[in-house]
Write a protein that holds these residues in place. Structure first.
Motif, short mmCIF file in Angstrom:
data_model
loop_
_atom_site.label_atom_id
_atom_site.label_comp_id
_atom_site.label_asym_id
_atom_site.label_seq_id
_atom_site.Cartn_x
_atom_site.Cartn_y
_atom_site.Cartn_z
N HIS A 61 32.68 39.37 27.67
CA HIS A 61 31.83 38.82 28.73
C HIS A 61 31.99 39.64 30.01
O HIS A 61 32.92 40.43 30.14
CB HIS A 61 32.20 37.35 29.02
CG HIS A 61 31.98 36.44 27.87
ND1 HIS A 61 30.73 35.95 27.54
CD2 HIS A 61 32.82 35.95 26.94
CE1 HIS A 61 30.83 35.18 26.47
NE2 HIS A 61 32.09 35.17 26.09
N TRP A 75 34.85 42.71 31.51
CA TRP A 75 35.97 42.29 32.37
C TRP A 75 36.60 40.98 31.92
O TRP A 75 37.63 40.58 32.45
CB TRP A 75 35.50 42.17 33.82
CG TRP A 75 35.21 43.50 34.40
CD1 TRP A 75 33.99 44.14 34.46
CD2 TRP A 75 36.16 44.41 34.96
NE1 TRP A 75 34.14 45.38 35.02
CE2 TRP A 75 35.45 45.57 35.35
CE3 TRP A 75 37.52 44.35 35.18
CZ2 TRP A 75 36.08 46.66 35.94
CZ3 TRP A 75 38.14 45.44 35.78
CH2 TRP A 75 37.42 46.57 36.15
N ALA A 76 36.01 40.32 30.93
CA ALA A 76 36.56 39.06 30.42
C ALA A 76 36.33 39.01 28.92
O ALA A 76 35.38 39.60 28.40
CB ALA A 76 35.89 37.86 31.10
N THR A 127 41.43 32.83 26.73
CA THR A 127 40.59 33.56 27.67
C THR A 127 41.44 34.63 28.34
O THR A 127 42.54 34.35 28.82
CB THR A 127 40.00 32.62 28.73
OG1 THR A 127 39.28 31.59 28.05
CG2 THR A 127 39.07 33.36 29.67
N THR A 142 41.34 38.22 30.98
CA THR A 142 40.61 38.97 31.98
C THR A 142 41.26 40.34 32.12
O THR A 142 42.45 40.49 31.87
CB THR A 142 40.56 38.22 33.33
OG1 THR A 142 39.69 38.92 34.21
CG2 THR A 142 41.93 38.10 33.95
N ARG A 143 40.44 41.29 32.50
CA ARG A 143 40.95 42.65 32.66
C ARG A 143 41.16 42.92 34.15
O ARG A 143 40.28 42.71 34.96
CB ARG A 143 39.97 43.67 32.10
CG ARG A 143 40.53 45.07 32.20
CD ARG A 143 39.59 46.20 31.91
NE ARG A 143 38.40 45.90 31.20
CZ ARG A 143 37.82 46.76 30.39
NH1 ARG A 143 38.35 47.93 30.17
NH2 ARG A 143 36.70 46.46 29.80
N ARG A 144 42.35 43.41 34.47
CA ARG A 144 42.64 43.85 35.84
C ARG A 144 42.38 45.34 35.90
O ARG A 144 42.66 46.07 34.96
CB ARG A 144 44.08 43.54 36.19
CG ARG A 144 44.33 42.02 36.18
CD ARG A 144 45.77 41.70 36.11
NE ARG A 144 46.27 42.15 34.80
CZ ARG A 144 47.50 42.05 34.41
NH1 ARG A 144 48.41 41.56 35.20
NH2 ARG A 144 47.88 42.45 33.21
N TRP A 200 44.65 44.09 30.35
CA TRP A 200 44.31 42.71 30.03
C TRP A 200 45.46 41.75 30.29
O TRP A 200 46.63 42.12 30.16
CB TRP A 200 43.90 42.61 28.56
CG TRP A 200 42.60 43.30 28.30
CD1 TRP A 200 42.44 44.59 27.87
CD2 TRP A 200 41.31 42.77 28.49
NE1 TRP A 200 41.10 44.88 27.78
CE2 TRP A 200 40.38 43.78 28.15
CE3 TRP A 200 40.82 41.53 28.92
CZ2 TRP A 200 39.01 43.58 28.21
CZ3 TRP A 200 39.45 41.35 28.98
CH2 TRP A 200 38.56 42.36 28.63
#
Length: 186
Positions: A133, A137-138, A162, A164-166, A171
């Motif tokens: 998504h 980034w997610a 869930t 998220t990518r920094r 991740w």
């Protein structure tokens, strides 16, 4: 609520009263105020609300490969009992909701992993899907994992995680939830 004409009210949020007062000062009627408010809203939101780029199928597959690599690195950090690496893989605000409804934060989850408790992110699964998504980034990872419960029976545990990518750090898990499904045969 600010009144601009008898019986007509305008909700202007943080600019409450500002728009009708300025409109009246310049002799702008309701139609002009509505147009101004619409234009102002579109301008204010367009500057900060750009949808993420749509990834190609090939790019989504590449990002899914990154998520797979994240899980392999997580398993390696657990095997090495590397608390620093594990903390970097879980958001500080991470929560996991067990199939029993018990809720763990990041530190409790890491303690569970290091003590060898069953954890959906480490156990073999019968099905798993990775959905990408927000332009990569997610990610939402869903799966079914057989887990032996305290009653000695094995259940199909359905789970969702869930990530998220920094930008520079890769991740991290931000949330996880498990639901106990049907008993699985021997």
């Amino acid at each position: 609520e600010a009144k601009c004409r008898p019986g007509i009210q305008l909700h202007a949020g943080p600019f409450q009263g500002w728009i009708p007062a300025r409109a009246a000062a310049f002799g702008i009627g309701l139609a002009g105020m509505t147009g101004f408010a619409l234009a102002f809203t579109l301008f204010a939101t367009s500057a900060s609300a750009h949808p993420p780029a749509r990834l190609s199928t090939q790019s989504e597959q590449a990002v899914a490969g990154e998520v797979e690599a994240f899980y392999r690195a997580l398993a390696a950090a657990v095997a090495a009992k590397d608390v620093g690496k594990l903390k970097a893989k879980y958001a500080e605000s991470f929560t996991h909701i067990h199939s029993s409804a018990k809720t763990d934060g990041r530190d409790a989850r890491i303690v569970s992993l290091l003590s060898g408790e069953a954890a959906v992110e480490l156990l073999p699964f019968t099905t798993r899907s990775i959905l990408i998504h927000a332009g990569g980034w997610a990610a939402v990872v869903r799966g079914v994992t057989p887990i032996r419960a305290a009653d000695g029976k094995t259940y199909a545990v359905h789970w969702t995680q869930t990530l998220t990518r920094r930008e520079d750090e890769g991740w991290m898990l931000v949330a996880s939830q498990a639901t106990r499904g049907a008993e699985m045969g021997p």
